[in-house]
Write a protein that holds these residues in place. Structure first.
Motif, PDB file in Angstrom:
ATOM      1  N   SER A 138      22.483 -74.810  29.354  1.00  0.00           N
ATOM      2  CA  SER A 138      22.227 -74.471  30.710  1.00  0.00           C
ATOM      3  C   SER A 138      20.785 -73.687  30.855  1.00  0.00           C
ATOM      4  CB  SER A 138      23.208 -73.107  31.222  1.00  0.00           C
ATOM      5  OG  SER A 138      24.488 -73.384  30.891  1.00  0.00           O
TER       6      SER A 138
ATOM      7  N   PHE B  38      15.445 -69.469  31.380  1.00  0.00           N
ATOM      8  CA  PHE B  38      16.671 -68.933  31.021  1.00  0.00           C
ATOM      9  C   PHE B  38      17.378 -69.875  30.314  1.00  0.00           C
ATOM     10  CE2 PHE B  38      14.994 -67.013  34.843  1.00  0.00           C
ATOM     11  CZ  PHE B  38      15.311 -65.569  34.615  1.00  0.00           C
TER      12      PHE B  38
ATOM     13  N   CYS C  87      21.398 -69.889  27.872  1.00  0.00           N
ATOM     14  CA  CYS C  87      22.574 -69.262  27.257  1.00  0.00           C
ATOM     15  C   CYS C  87      22.429 -68.768  25.806  1.00  0.00           C
ATOM     16  CB  CYS C  87      23.963 -70.109  27.321  1.00  0.00           C
ATOM     17  SG  CYS C  87      24.709 -70.445  28.894  1.00  0.00           S
ATOM     18  N   GLU C  88      22.954 -67.710  25.410  1.00  0.00           N
ATOM     19  CA  GLU C  88      22.747 -67.307  24.066  1.00  0.00           C
ATOM     20  C   GLU C  88      24.095 -67.696  23.409  1.00  0.00           C
ATOM     21  OE1 GLU C  88      22.526 -64.794  20.611  1.00  0.00           O
ATOM     22  OE2 GLU C  88      24.180 -64.943  21.868  1.00  0.00           O
TER      23      GLU C  88
ATOM     24  N   THR D 159      22.687 -64.068  28.879  1.00  0.00           N
ATOM     25  CA  THR D 159      21.609 -64.892  29.120  1.00  0.00           C
ATOM     26  C   THR D 159      20.176 -64.505  28.593  1.00  0.00           C
ATOM     27  OG1 THR D 159      22.449 -65.961  30.998  1.00  0.00           O
ATOM     28  CG2 THR D 159      20.147 -66.071  30.889  1.00  0.00           C
TER      29      THR D 159
ATOM     30  N   HIS E 193      27.229 -66.258  32.134  1.00  0.00           N
ATOM     31  CA  HIS E 193      27.238 -67.679  31.201  1.00  0.00           C
ATOM     32  C   HIS E 193      26.894 -68.578  32.233  1.00  0.00           C
ATOM     33  CE1 HIS E 193      28.477 -70.517  28.199  1.00  0.00           C
ATOM     34  NE2 HIS E 193      28.997 -71.252  29.018  1.00  0.00           N
ATOM     35  N   CYS E 194      25.964 -69.651  31.612  1.00  0.00           N
ATOM     36  CA  CYS E 194      25.499 -70.848  32.551  1.00  0.00           C
ATOM     37  C   CYS E 194      24.653 -70.236  33.602  1.00  0.00           C
ATOM     38  CB  CYS E 194      26.591 -71.953  32.728  1.00  0.00           C
ATOM     39  SG  CYS E 194      28.214 -71.258  33.712  1.00  0.00           S
ATOM     40  N   ALA E 195      23.803 -69.298  33.726  1.00  0.00           N
ATOM     41  CA  ALA E 195      23.161 -68.778  34.836  1.00  0.00           C
ATOM     42  C   ALA E 195      22.426 -69.674  35.527  1.00  0.00           C
ATOM     43  CB  ALA E 195      22.513 -67.313  34.408  1.00  0.00           C
TER      44      ALA E 195
ATOM     45  N   GLY F  13      27.185 -67.012  37.614  1.00  0.00           N
ATOM     46  CA  GLY F  13      27.710 -66.933  36.605  1.00  0.00           C
ATOM     47  C   GLY F  13      29.212 -67.891  36.490  1.00  0.00           C
TER      48      GLY F  13
END
Length: 249
Positions: free
Chosen positions: A160, A173, A175-176, A183, A207-209, A224
């Protein structure tokens, strides 16, 4: 992309469309689904739509999944009204592993498409790839905008990708990978290259920002989503100036 819980990513065969009058407190209306996977062309699922407005119409870039995870397709559809979409039969390009999550921005000279890929089509270091275009139809070969030290296939810390301008530079940005709802962000003066040394201090539990700027009042928002989250979220985001600044909700 959409599929009822529990998660079944390879069965996500359509996109849902929702709209609201404003980003704060308005009721969202869910419309009919759009852009089903074209099984007659070998698509088994569709992922990660990203829409821009250019030259009076809307351009949607998305990943068309196939049985071959080393050659996922980046695909384009266009619309005049966001409801009726016309897919372009010719794919833009193929890449792997599970190349997906396209995001498109103009840097003042050309279009840039960021997306998730790996250092080798059958697996390798997780990367954010970037390709350039003059017309949104013909795209260059990939360059590496960011490469993680983590390797693998499914998932990873480059999912993302989303890039925004900030002051004299750019913020990426992603995802971690070890924490689903987190993020990370990286600052660079070069939109084609981000490094770990440019990591920005952020506090983003999404997540998936994706980052959205309201054209009406200029306020910045972050979205998110993800499996098991009960749907999508959106909240106001304050991005502080400078590459060493922080982002806070």
């Amino acid at each position: 992309m959409w599929h009822p819980e529990p998660a079944a990513p390879l069965d996500e065969t359509m996109f849902l469309h929702a709209s609201a009058d404003d980003l704060e407190g308005a009721q969202w209306t869910i419309h009919d689904s759009v852009l089903h996977a074209r099984t007659e062309l070998g698509e088994t699922h569709v992922w990660a739509p990203h829409v821009i407005h250019h030259e009076g119409r809307y351009w949607m870039f998305y990943a068309g999944g196939t049985e071959d995870h080393t050659a996922y397709r980046m695909t384009l559809a266009t619309s005049e009204d966001l409801f009726t979409w016309t897919p372009h039969e010719q794919i833009l390009f193929e890449d792997g592993f599970d190349a997906r999550d396209p995001m498109v921005i103009h840097d003042g000279q050309r279009w840039l498409m960021y997306y998730t890929r790996n250092s080798a089509p059958d697996g390798g270091f997780h990367q954010v790839g970037v390709r350039t275009s003059e017309d949104l139809l013909t795209w260059s070969e990939p360059a590496v905008a960011y490469q993680s030290t983590v390797s693998g296939t499914y998932g990873g810390p480059t999912e993302s990708p989303f890039v925004v301008r900030r002051d004299e530079g750019w913020i990426l940005f992603v995802c971690e990978s070890t924490q689903y709802d987190r993020t990370l962000a990286y600052f660079s003066t070069d939109p084609l290259r981000f490094e770990d040394a440019g990591q920005v201090d952020v506090d983003l539990d999404e997540h998936c920002a994706e980052i959205v700027t309201d054209p009406g009042d200029g306020r910045t928002w972050i979205t998110g989503g993800g499996w098991g989250r009960g749907g999508l979220s959106i909240r106001e985001l304050q991005i502080l100036p400078g590459g060493s600044g922080a982002a806070r909700g």
